[in-house]
Scaffold this motif. Structure first.
Motif, short mmCIF file in Angstrom:
data_model
loop_
_atom_site.label_atom_id
_atom_site.label_comp_id
_atom_site.label_asym_id
_atom_site.label_seq_id
_atom_site.Cartn_x
_atom_site.Cartn_y
_atom_site.Cartn_z
N ASP A 133 38.63 -12.44 89.27
CA ASP A 133 38.93 -11.79 90.60
C ASP A 133 37.96 -11.10 91.25
OD1 ASP A 133 42.59 -10.70 90.47
OD2 ASP A 133 41.78 -12.54 90.24
N LYS A 134 37.17 -10.61 90.75
CA LYS A 134 35.91 -9.74 91.34
C LYS A 134 34.68 -9.54 90.24
CE LYS A 134 35.02 -5.10 92.98
NZ LYS A 134 35.86 -3.78 93.49
N SER A 135 33.85 -10.08 90.82
CA SER A 135 32.59 -9.90 89.78
C SER A 135 31.30 -9.71 90.62
CB SER A 135 32.23 -11.31 89.13
OG SER A 135 32.18 -12.38 89.94
N ILE A 136 30.17 -9.28 90.00
CA ILE A 136 28.96 -9.13 90.78
C ILE A 136 27.71 -10.08 90.54
CG2 ILE A 136 26.95 -7.21 90.92
CD1 ILE A 136 28.77 -5.06 90.35
N GLN A 137 27.36 -10.48 91.41
CA GLN A 137 26.15 -11.62 91.36
C GLN A 137 24.79 -10.64 91.82
OE1 GLN A 137 25.84 -14.52 94.30
NE2 GLN A 137 25.00 -16.00 92.68
N TYR A 138 23.95 -10.90 90.77
CA TYR A 138 22.54 -10.22 91.01
C TYR A 138 21.77 -11.29 91.63
CZ TYR A 138 24.10 -6.14 88.43
OH TYR A 138 24.54 -5.06 88.04
N ILE A 139 21.24 -10.94 92.91
CA ILE A 139 20.29 -11.67 93.62
C ILE A 139 19.04 -11.81 93.08
CG2 ILE A 139 19.55 -12.21 96.01
CD1 ILE A 139 22.53 -12.11 95.77
N LEU A 140 18.33 -12.75 92.94
CA LEU A 140 16.94 -12.99 92.44
C LEU A 140 16.03 -13.46 93.61
CD1 LEU A 140 17.92 -15.06 89.01
CD2 LEU A 140 17.92 -12.47 89.26
N ASN A 141 14.74 -13.11 93.31
CA ASN A 141 13.99 -13.72 94.30
C ASN A 141 13.31 -14.91 93.67
OD1 ASN A 141 12.10 -12.55 92.37
ND2 ASN A 141 11.13 -11.08 93.85
N ASP A 142 12.31 -15.58 94.48
CA ASP A 142 11.69 -16.77 93.71
C ASP A 142 11.17 -16.33 92.34
OD1 ASP A 142 10.32 -17.51 97.16
OD2 ASP A 142 12.25 -17.99 96.19
N ARG A 163 37.64 -42.30 77.03
CA ARG A 163 37.71 -41.18 77.50
C ARG A 163 37.05 -40.79 78.84
NH1 ARG A 163 34.53 -36.58 75.22
NH2 ARG A 163 35.51 -34.63 76.10
N ALA A 164 37.53 -40.54 79.94
CA ALA A 164 36.89 -40.23 80.96
C ALA A 164 36.97 -38.64 81.38
CB ALA A 164 37.64 -40.85 82.32
N VAL A 165 35.76 -37.99 81.59
CA VAL A 165 35.70 -36.51 81.97
C VAL A 165 35.01 -36.18 83.29
CG1 VAL A 165 34.56 -34.48 81.14
CG2 VAL A 165 35.48 -36.19 79.42
N ALA A 166 35.69 -35.53 83.82
CA ALA A 166 35.02 -35.49 85.33
C ALA A 166 34.04 -34.18 85.50
CB ALA A 166 36.25 -34.77 86.13
N SER A 167 33.07 -34.37 86.48
CA SER A 167 32.16 -33.44 86.54
C SER A 167 32.58 -31.97 86.77
CB SER A 167 31.13 -33.61 87.73
OG SER A 167 31.95 -33.45 88.79
N GLN A 168 31.96 -31.09 86.31
CA GLN A 168 32.49 -29.60 86.40
C GLN A 168 31.66 -29.02 87.40
OE1 GLN A 168 34.48 -27.70 86.94
NE2 GLN A 168 35.10 -26.78 84.72
N LYS A 169 32.27 -28.89 88.63
CA LYS A 169 31.28 -28.24 89.58
C LYS A 169 31.94 -26.89 89.72
CE LYS A 169 29.39 -32.27 91.73
NZ LYS A 169 30.60 -33.68 92.19
N HIS A 170 33.19 -26.43 89.51
CA HIS A 170 33.58 -25.28 89.70
C HIS A 170 32.82 -24.40 88.39
CE1 HIS A 170 37.05 -22.23 89.48
NE2 HIS A 170 36.59 -22.15 90.73
N VAL A 171 31.80 -23.80 88.85
CA VAL A 171 31.03 -23.07 87.97
C VAL A 171 30.90 -21.54 88.48
CG1 VAL A 171 29.89 -24.78 86.70
CG2 VAL A 171 28.91 -24.09 88.92
N SER A 172 30.45 -20.60 87.64
CA SER A 172 30.48 -19.34 87.93
C SER A 172 29.18 -18.98 88.77
CB SER A 172 30.46 -18.32 86.75
OG SER A 172 29.94 -17.03 86.94
N MET A 173 29.32 -18.58 89.92
CA MET A 173 28.18 -18.24 90.68
C MET A 173 27.23 -17.02 90.20
SD MET A 173 28.85 -19.11 94.95
CE MET A 173 30.40 -18.08 94.73
N SER A 174 28.19 -16.04 89.91
CA SER A 174 27.69 -14.68 89.66
C SER A 174 26.81 -14.93 88.37
CB SER A 174 28.57 -13.59 89.40
OG SER A 174 29.68 -13.81 88.57
N ASP A 231 22.44 -6.94 94.86
CA ASP A 231 23.47 -7.57 94.08
C ASP A 231 24.41 -7.53 95.16
OD1 ASP A 231 23.58 -4.05 93.26
OD2 ASP A 231 25.13 -4.95 94.59
N LYS A 232 25.64 -8.56 94.88
CA LYS A 232 26.59 -8.91 96.01
C LYS A 232 27.95 -8.80 95.10
CE LYS A 232 26.81 -13.24 97.67
NZ LYS A 232 26.30 -14.65 98.36
N THR A 233 28.91 -8.59 95.93
CA THR A 233 30.19 -8.61 95.03
C THR A 233 30.92 -10.16 95.48
OG1 THR A 233 30.58 -6.30 95.29
CG2 THR A 233 32.58 -7.73 94.84
#
Lengths: 119, 786, 271
Positions: free
Chosen positions: B655-664, B707-718, B671-673
Motif C-alpha cells: 500500500d505505501k512505501s518510501i523510495q529513496y531518490i539517488l543521484n547519478d 513451459r512459458a513464463v512471461a516477463s516480470q515488469k511489475h517490479v518494485s520501484m522503491s 525521498d518520495k512516498t
C-alpha cells in the motif's frame, strides 16, 4: 544373481566416497631488507608469532616452513624503522609463490602479505 | 566410468527376463472400521476387465500380462480410489486397500502415482497439491526446493546450485510453514537462508510432499502462504515378514552430477527397520550461454528408522537422520557453505481406531540440530578480509493430537510446543592490516524463540455440503543475550540493548471453508481465514548481513509486530469422463503489518559487509495485498495420450512505501512516498503444457513439456527491483519399467539449451547479472529393487 | 447440530467482511513541504588559482619546491547557523569524504531538508569527533583505504595530502611526502612503548553573513581549500625538517592542526 547385484551396488556406493589430501606445505620468506625487522606471522595452529630479525644484506633471507590445512589463513607482516630500508615478503605454497609484497607499495613502514590457502 | 558400469550391468540383466503373465489379488477394507467391503467394483481400464469383491472383500485377476496398470476401486458410500502398479512376469501381487467412507457419492478424484502433474484432493475447500515419490523419481531431481518449482504457482529463490528456497504464490521464507513428517520443524543455520528447511531433507527419502496453499492448514503451525509437509516416514508397510532393497543412481550431464541412494527395509507384523544412505556429488553447471556457474556441492546423508507395533493399531516410530554438506557454492551470496552437519531425530506414537468416539491419537517429539559453517574464501574480496561464520541452530519440540468422530463430523484437537535456539558468530580476519586484527561479530547471541500452540479443527458434512472450521492460538516469546560486536583492540563497540530484545505475543489464527458438491462432477469451495505469524529469528535479531535480494546489510528489530494474512479463496472443480479434470482457483490476500526492510541513514548505522550499498532494517510496512489465480486441467487417467495444462499468476502490491531518490553517483539525495508499489520477488505469469503417451501397457512412457513464463515488469520501484525477460523452455523425458527389478527414467532438461533466468534468481554477488538456469542437461535415473 | 444454512450464512458474511476490510484507503492528500536544499561543492586552490596536480611548480613558505598528487579528507558534523536555530546535517549522512581523484566526491547533494531562514555561518569538524572515529566502520573503498593503523591509534586518516618535494641541495630528485593527519601517539621512548593517543581533529568555522535559503530553493555552498595555508600560519612547515612521513610525529601533526584554522574559505552561490 540378485545377491551379486546387491553387493555390487553397495560396493559402488562405498567406493564413491573419496578423501583427498587436506594439508599443504607453506613457507614464509623475508628478504631484500637491510635493517632490523619486526616480523609477525600466523602459524599452522592459528597463533600469531612475533620474531625480531636482522637482515644483513639484500641477499640475506629468512624463511619458515609449516604444514597448513587447506583453507587456512596465512599471514606475514614486517615492520621496519629505517626510513630508507626496504623489505620483500612472500608466502609460498608447495614451493610456488602464492603472495608477494614489498615496501615500495606500502605507505607506512610495514609490509604485509596474506591470504587463505586455496582448497 | 562408474555410470557406464552400472548402466551396462542393468541392461545385461534385463535382457535375461522373458514375458509371462501374473496374478493380481487383494482385500478391500473399510478405513474406519477395518471391516471387509463386499461388492466393490474393481476395474483395470486398459485391459477392459473388471470384477467385484466377495463377502470377504477379496478379488483377483488371473493371467494378467506383465505390465503397468491403473486399477480403479469404487463402491457406493466410499471415496473411489486408483492404484498404480506393475505386474512382473510370473509374479503375483497382493494388495491391501482401504476405502474411506463417504455419505455422498462424490466424483472426487484421488489419483496416486499418476503421470499427471498434480493430484486433486477435493475434500478441502482450498488448493491441496501432492507430489508422490513416483513423480519425483521420474524427474531426476536433486533438491526438494528445485523440484517443487516444477509445480504450478510454486517458484523458488536460487542462490547457488542447490538448496533452492520455495516460494508459493509470492509468499516466501517464514511466510511458509515447512514441516517434516507432520510436525517436525527445522531451523536452518544460515541467515542468508543458504539452507532452508527443504534443503536439509534428502529428496530420495521423500515418500510424498503435501502442499496446502493459503493460510488454511493450521495443524502443524502457522503458514501464511502455504503449509508444506515433507513425508519421509513409511506408512503402508506389509505386516507379514518381508525384506526389501532399493537402490538408485542419477547422472546429470551438464553438472557432471552423480546421486546415489540405497534403502534396506525389513520387518514383520511386530515392526520394521529401515536404513537409508545417499550421496550427491555435483560439479559446476554451464548456463545456456556456455558460461560456467560455480554451483558445485557434495552431500552425504544416512538415516535409520525403527517401527514397532506393540498392539494392534499402535505404532511407535523412531527415526534418526544425519546429513552432511560440504563446499556448497552460492555465487549469489557473499559466502559459501563450507560445512553443514544436520541431525534430525524424532519419536512418534500413533494409535488408530481407538474407539467409538476417539478415532486416533498421535504423539510426537523431535529435535533438529544444525551446525553451519560458511566463509568467503572463494570470493575476490577475501584478499582483504577473510570472514568465517559458524552458527548453531536447534529446534526442540513436540505435539499431541486427538481425532474424534462425532457422527456429524470429525474434530481434531492438538497442542504443540517448539523451542528454537540459535547462536553464532562471524570472525573477520583483516589480513591486510598490521597485527592481523580479528573482529568478532555476533550473528546471534543465544537467541531463543519459544512457541506454544493450541489447535482445533472441525470437519463436517451435510447433504452435499462439506464444511470446516479451524482455529489456532500461539503464545510466542523471544529473547536474546546482548548483541555485541567486538573491536579487536577497543573491545565492545556496538551493543543492541538488552532490555529491548525480549518480546511476547499471543496470536489467534482461524479459518473456515465450505464446499458445495453440486452434482457428482462439479464442486465449488469457498475458504476464508486469518493467520498470524510471529517474526522469525532473522527479522528480529540479525545484525548486519546482506541477506536480502538487494545489496544491503540487514538489521533486525526485536520489537517487530507479528505479520497477519487475511485471505479468501474460491475454487471450482469439474470432472468430466472424457475431457478430464479441471480446477480453477482465485485468491485475494490482505497482509497486515507486512514485514520488509527500509533504509537506515549511514549516520545511524554503517554497513559491516563489503560491497553493500547501505543498511536496511526490518519493519512493519503496513498493508500489502496479493491476488491471483491458478488453473489446472488434466485428461482422465485412462486417456492416451494424456495432456495437462497449467497456468498461474500472482499480483502483489504494497500500500505505501518510501523510495529513496539517488543521484547519478548513487548517493541518496531525497525521498518520495509511493502508493501501491509492486511487492518484490513475485513470480510472473506462467503456463506449462505436458504430454505423455503410454506404450507397452504403460511400461514405457515418453513425456514432453513446454513451459512459458512471461516477463516480470511489475517490479518494485522503491526497491529499484530489476525486471526479468520472459522465456519458453522445453523438456522431454521417459520412464521405462524394464521388469519388476529395474526401472529407468531419463530425459533432457532445457532441451534447446536456452539461456534464461527466473525472476526469483538472485544476482551473482557484486554484479547486476542474474544467476542463469542450467543449459541443456541430459539425465539418466536407474532404479533397482527387490 | 448446526444447520447448514446457519453455517452457510456465517461463511458468506465472513467473506463479505474480509472484502470490506480489504478496501484500500485513498492515498492521503499531499501536504506541502516547505523547505530548501543545500549542496556542498569542494574545490582546491593554491595561491589563489585552481590547484594543478602532479606538477612541480609551487614553493611553500619554508622555501620547499613541491607538487601535490592528491588530497583526501573527511569532514563531519556540518552545522548551519540560522536566526531560527542551528541545523546539524545528520539526517542521512553525517560524514562526507572528499577525494581529488574522485570528481563525484567533490559535490555533496545534502538529503536534509533545510528550514527556510537567514543563515550567517557554516561550521564543520575537519576529521571526526573521537567517538565517531571508529576503526573498521568503513568496509568499502574509497573510505576504507583511509584506515589509520591500529598500532598507531586506529580509526581513520582525517586527511592525506600526498605530494613530492625537492629537498635542499637537490636539483631534480624529488622525495614523496605524506602530509597526513590522524590520531597521534605519545611515546615513552620513540619508536617503542606508546603510552597514549591524541585526537587531532579541529573545528572549522566559516562566516558567510546573510545568506538566505528559501522554500524549494537549492543553495550551493562552495568550500575552498587554500592549500598553501597548511604550510604557513602560525607555523612555517618545512618538509626538510619533518620529512616524508609524519603519522608517528605528533609534534608535526599538532602544527598541521593549528595551521588548519585558515585553510578553508566559503562562497555561497544561488541557482
Amino acid at each position: 544373481m540378485q545377491k551379486i547385484l546387491l553387493i555390487s551396488c553397495v560396493l559402488m556406493l562405498v567406493s564413491a566416497c573419496e578423501k583427498d589430501n587436506q594439508t599443504t606445505l607453506v613457507s614464509y620468506r623475508a628478504g631484500n631488507g637491510s635493517s632490523e625487522i619486526s616480523l609477525s606471522y600466523r602459524d599452522e595452529s592459528g597463533n600469531m608469532i612475533d620474531e625480531k630479525i636482522v637482515l644483513e644484506s639484500s641477499s640475506d633471507v629468512w624463511t619458515k616452513s609449516m604444514e597448513f590445512e587447506k583453507g587456512e589463513i596465512v599471514y606475514l607482516s614486517g615492520i621496519y624503522y629505517d626510513s630508507v630500508a626496504s623489505l620483500k615478503l612472500e608466502v609460498l605454497i608447495d614451493g610456488k609463490v602464492f603472495k608477494s609484497n614489498n615496501s615500495v607499495n606500502e605507505p607506512a613502514k610495514y609490509v604485509i602479505v596474506s591470504g587463505s590457502i586455496p582448497y | 566410468m562408474k555410470a557406464w558400469l552400472s548402466l551396462s550391468l542393468f541392461f545385461v540383466i534385463s535382457i535375461g527376463f522373458t514375458q509371462n503373465s501374473g496374478l493380481i489379488s487383494g482385500t478391500i477394507t473399510d478405513a474406519d472400521s477395518s471391516k471387509f467391503i463386499p461388492n466393490v467394483s474393481v476395474i483395470i481400464d486398459s485391459l477392459k476387465i473388471g470384477t467385484l469383491t466377495n463377502e470377504s472383500g477379496y478379488f483377483e485377476f488371473k493371467s494378467v500380462p506383465a505390465g503397468s496398470y491403473q486399477i480403479r476401486f469404487s463402491c457406493i458410500g466410499y471415496a473411489p480410489r486408483v492404484k498404480q502398479l506393475y505386474v512382473g512376469s510370473g509374479k503375483s501381487i497382493e494388495l491391501t486397500i482401504d476405502l474411506i467412507p463417504q455419505i455422498e457419492t462424490l466424483k472426487e478424484v484421488v489419483i496416486e502415482d499418476s503421470y499427471l502433474h498434480f493430484n486433486i484432493i477435493s475434500k478441502m475447500p482450498y488448493v491441496n497439491t501432492s507430489f508422490s515419490k513416483f513423480r519425483i523419481e521420474q524427474a531426476g531431481a536433486r533438491d526438494i526446493g528445485d523440484y517443487m518449482r516444477t509445480s504450478q504457482n510454486i517458484s523458488g529463490v536460487r542462490k547457488g546450485g542447490t538448496q533452492i528456497d520455495p516460494v508459493v504464490r509470492g509468499f516466501k521464507f517464514s511466510q511458509l510453514n515447512v514441516v517434516l513428517n507432520n510436525g517436525q520443524k527445522i531451523e536452518g543455520g544460515c541467515p542468508n537462508r543458504m539452507d532452508p528447511a527443504t534443503g536439509h531433507v534428502e529428496i530420495d527419502d521423500i515418500k510424498e510432499i503435501n502442499v496446502v496453499k493459503g493460510p488454511y492448514d493450521l495443524r502443524y503451525g502457522v503458514g501464511l502462504g502455504a503449509m508444506i509437509n515433507l513425508l519421509t516416514n513409511e506408512t503402508d508397510l506389509p505386516d507379514s515378514g518381508f525384506i526389501k532393497f532399493n537402490a538408485s543412481k542419477l547422472y546429470e550431464s551438464n553438472w557432471n552430477g552423480n546421486k546415489e541412494h540405497v534403502k534396506i527395509t525389513g520387518g514383520n507384523k511386530w515392526g520394521f527397520v529401515s536404513l537409508t544412505g545417499g550421496r550427491q556429488s555435483y560439479d559446476n553447471y554451464d548456463d545456456g550461454n556456455g558460461n560456467e556457474i560455480n554451483s558445485s556441492f557434495d552431500k552425504l546423508n544416512y538415516a535409520g528408522k525403527l517401527g514397532l507395533r506393540p498392539l494392534k493399531n499402535h505404532l511407535l516410530l523412531l527415526s534418526a537422520e544425519e546429513a552432511r554438506g560440504r563446499d556448497i557454492r552460492f555465487p549469489a551470496l557473499p559466502m559459501d557453505e563450507r560445512k553443514d552437519d544436520t541431525q534430525l531425530i524424532s519419536a512418534d506414537y500413533k494409535i488408530q481406531s481407538v474407539g467409538e468416539v476417539i478415532d486416533f491419537i498421535n504423539l510426537k517429539v523431535y529435535r533438529s540440530k544444525v551446525r553451519h559453517e560458511m566463509d568467503n574464501k572463494y570470493r575476490p574480496f577475501s584478499d582483504t578480509t577473510v570472514a568465517i561464520s559458524i552458527i548453531h541452530a536447534e529446534n526442540t519440540g513436540g505435539r499431541g493430537e486427538i481425532g474424534f468422530n462425532l457422527g456429524i463430523g470429525e474434530l481434531i484437537a492438538a497442542a504443540d510446543f517448539e523451542k528454537i535456539k540459535k547462536d553464532g558468530q562471524r570472525e573477520k580476519y583483516m589480513i591486510l592490516q598490521p597485527g592481523l586484527p580479528v573482529k568478532i561479530e555476533n550473528l546471534w547471541n543465544n537467541a531463543e524463540i519459544i512457541n506454544r500452540g493450541f489447535f482445533a479443527l472441525f470437519q463436517g458434512h451435510h447433504k452435499g455440503w462439506e464444511y470446516n472450521l479451524s482455529a489456532r492460538v500461539d503464545v510466542n516469546s523471544a529473547g536474546s543475550d546482548a548483541i555485541i560486536i567486538l573491536h579487536p583492540i577497543l573491545g565492545e563497540i556496538y551493543e543492541f540493548g538488552t532490555d529491548s530484545i525480549e518480546s511476547r505475543y499471543t496470536n489467534l489464527s482461524f479459518n473456515g471453508g465450505i464446499t458445495r458438491n453440486l452434482n457428482e462432477k462439479f464442486s465449488v469451495s469457498l475458504a476464508a481465514g486469518r493467520a498470524v505469524r510471529s517474526p522469525d529469528m532473522t527479522e528480529r535479531f540479525i545484525i548486519l548481513l546482506p541477506i536480502g535480494y538487494d545489496q544491503f546489510d540487514y538489521l533486525g528489530d526485536p520489537q517487530l509486530n507479528p505479520e497477519a494474512n487475511n485471505q479468501v479463496d474460491i475454487t471450482f472443480k469439474y470432472s468430466h469422463e472424457r475431457m478430464g479434470d479441471f480446477q480453477l482457483n482465485g485468491f485475494y490476500s490482505l497482509i497486515n503489518d507486512f514485514i520488509t526492510g527500509r533504509r537506515l541513514p549511514p549516520a545511524v548505522q554503517k554497513p559491516l559487509s563489503k560491497d553493500v550499498l547501505g543498511v536496511k532494517q526490518f519493519y512493519n510496512a503496513g498493508n500489502a495485498r496479493l491476488r491471483g489465480f491458478e488453473f489446472s486441467w488434466a485428461t482422465a487417467a485412462d486417456i492416451n495420450p494424456g495432456v495437462s495444462l497449467f497456468a498461474s499468476y500472482t499480483y502483489g502490491t504494497l500500500d505505501k512505501s518510501i523510495q529513496y531518490i539517488l543521484n547519478d553517483q548513487g548517493e541518496v539525495i531525497d525521498d518520495k512516498t509511493i502508493y501501491n508499489d509492486a511487492l518484490t520477488e513475485i513470480p510472473p505469469f506462467e503456463s506449462t503444457l505436458n504430454f505423455y503417451y503410454r506404450m507397452l501397457n504403460g511400461r514405457f512412457v515418453p513425456t514432453f513439456k513446454l513451459r512459458a513464463v512471461a516477463s516480470q515488469k511489475h517490479v518494485s520501484m522503491s526497491s529499484y527491483e530489476a525486471s526479468t525477460p520472459g522465456f519458453v523452455v522445453a523438456g522431454a523425458g521417459f520412464t521405462y519399467v524394464i521388469n519388476s527389478f529395474f526401472k529407468i527414467s531419463g530425459g533432457v532438461n532445457n532441451l534447446f539449451d536456452q539461456a534464461y533466468f527466473e525472476h526469483l534468481n538472485r544476482n551473482i554477488i557484486g554484479t547486476k547479472y542474474s544467476l542463469y538456469e542450467p543449459g541443456r542437461s541430459f539425465y539418466v535415473n536407474l532404479f533397482f529393487k527387490i | 447440530m448446526l444447520s447448514y444454512r446457519a453455517v452457510y450464512l456465517t461463511k458468506i458474511s465472513l467473506f463479505v467482511l474480509l472484502i470490506i476490510a480489504g478496501c484500500k484507503d485513498d492515498p492521503p492528500e499531499e501536504t506541502e513541504q516547505k523547505s530548501g536544499r543545500i549542496e556542498f561543492t569542494f574545490q582546491h586552490f593554491l595561491n589563489g588559482q585552481p590547484l594543478q596536480f602532479d606538477t612541480l611548480r609551487y614553493v611553500n613558505e619554508a622555501g620547499n619546491k613541491y607538487m601535490v598528487n592528491e588530497i583526501q579528507y573527511f569532514i563531519s558534523d556540518v552545522k548551519l547557523f540560522g536566526k531560527k536555530g542551528i541545523k546539524l546535517i545528520d539526517d542521512w549522512k553525517d560524514i562526507h569524504y572528499v577525494d581529488t581523484d574522485i570528481p563525484d566526491s567533490r559535490r555533496w547533494e545534502v538529503y536534509d531538508k533545510i528550514t527556510p531562514d537567514e543563515y550567517d555561518s557554516v561550521s564543520f569538524t575537519f576529521g571526526f569527533a573521537p567517538d565517531k572515529n571508529i576503526s573498521f566502520m568503513y568496509v568499502n573503498p574509497p573510505e576504507k583505504d583511509m584506515f589509520w593503523p591500529e598500532f598507531l591509534g586506529g580509526g581513520y586518516h582525517y586527511m592525506k595530502l600526498n605530494g613530492k618535494w625537492l629537498p635542499a641541495g637537490q636539483t631534480s630528485q624529488t622525495i614523496p611526502f605524506d602530509f597526513h593527519l590522524g590520531r597521534g601517539q605519545v611515546y615513552y621512548s620513540y619508536p617503542d612503548s606508546i603510552t597514549g593517543f591524541i585526537d587531532n581533529q579541529f573545528n572549522v568555522s566559516l562566516p558567510a553573513s546573510g545568506f538566505t535559503i528559501l522554500a524549494d530553493e537549492t543553495v550551493e555552498i562552495q568550500i575552498t581549500m587554500n592549500v598553501e595555508n597548511w604550510f604557513k600560519d602560525p607555523h612555517i612547515y618545512d618538509h626538510d625538517i619533518y620529512g616524508g612521513y609524519i603519522m608517528q610525529n605528533q609534534e608535526a601533526m599538532e602544527m598541521v592542526k593549528q595551521n588548519g584554522h585558515n585553510v578553508f574559505t566559503i562562497q555561497i552561490n544561488k541557482e
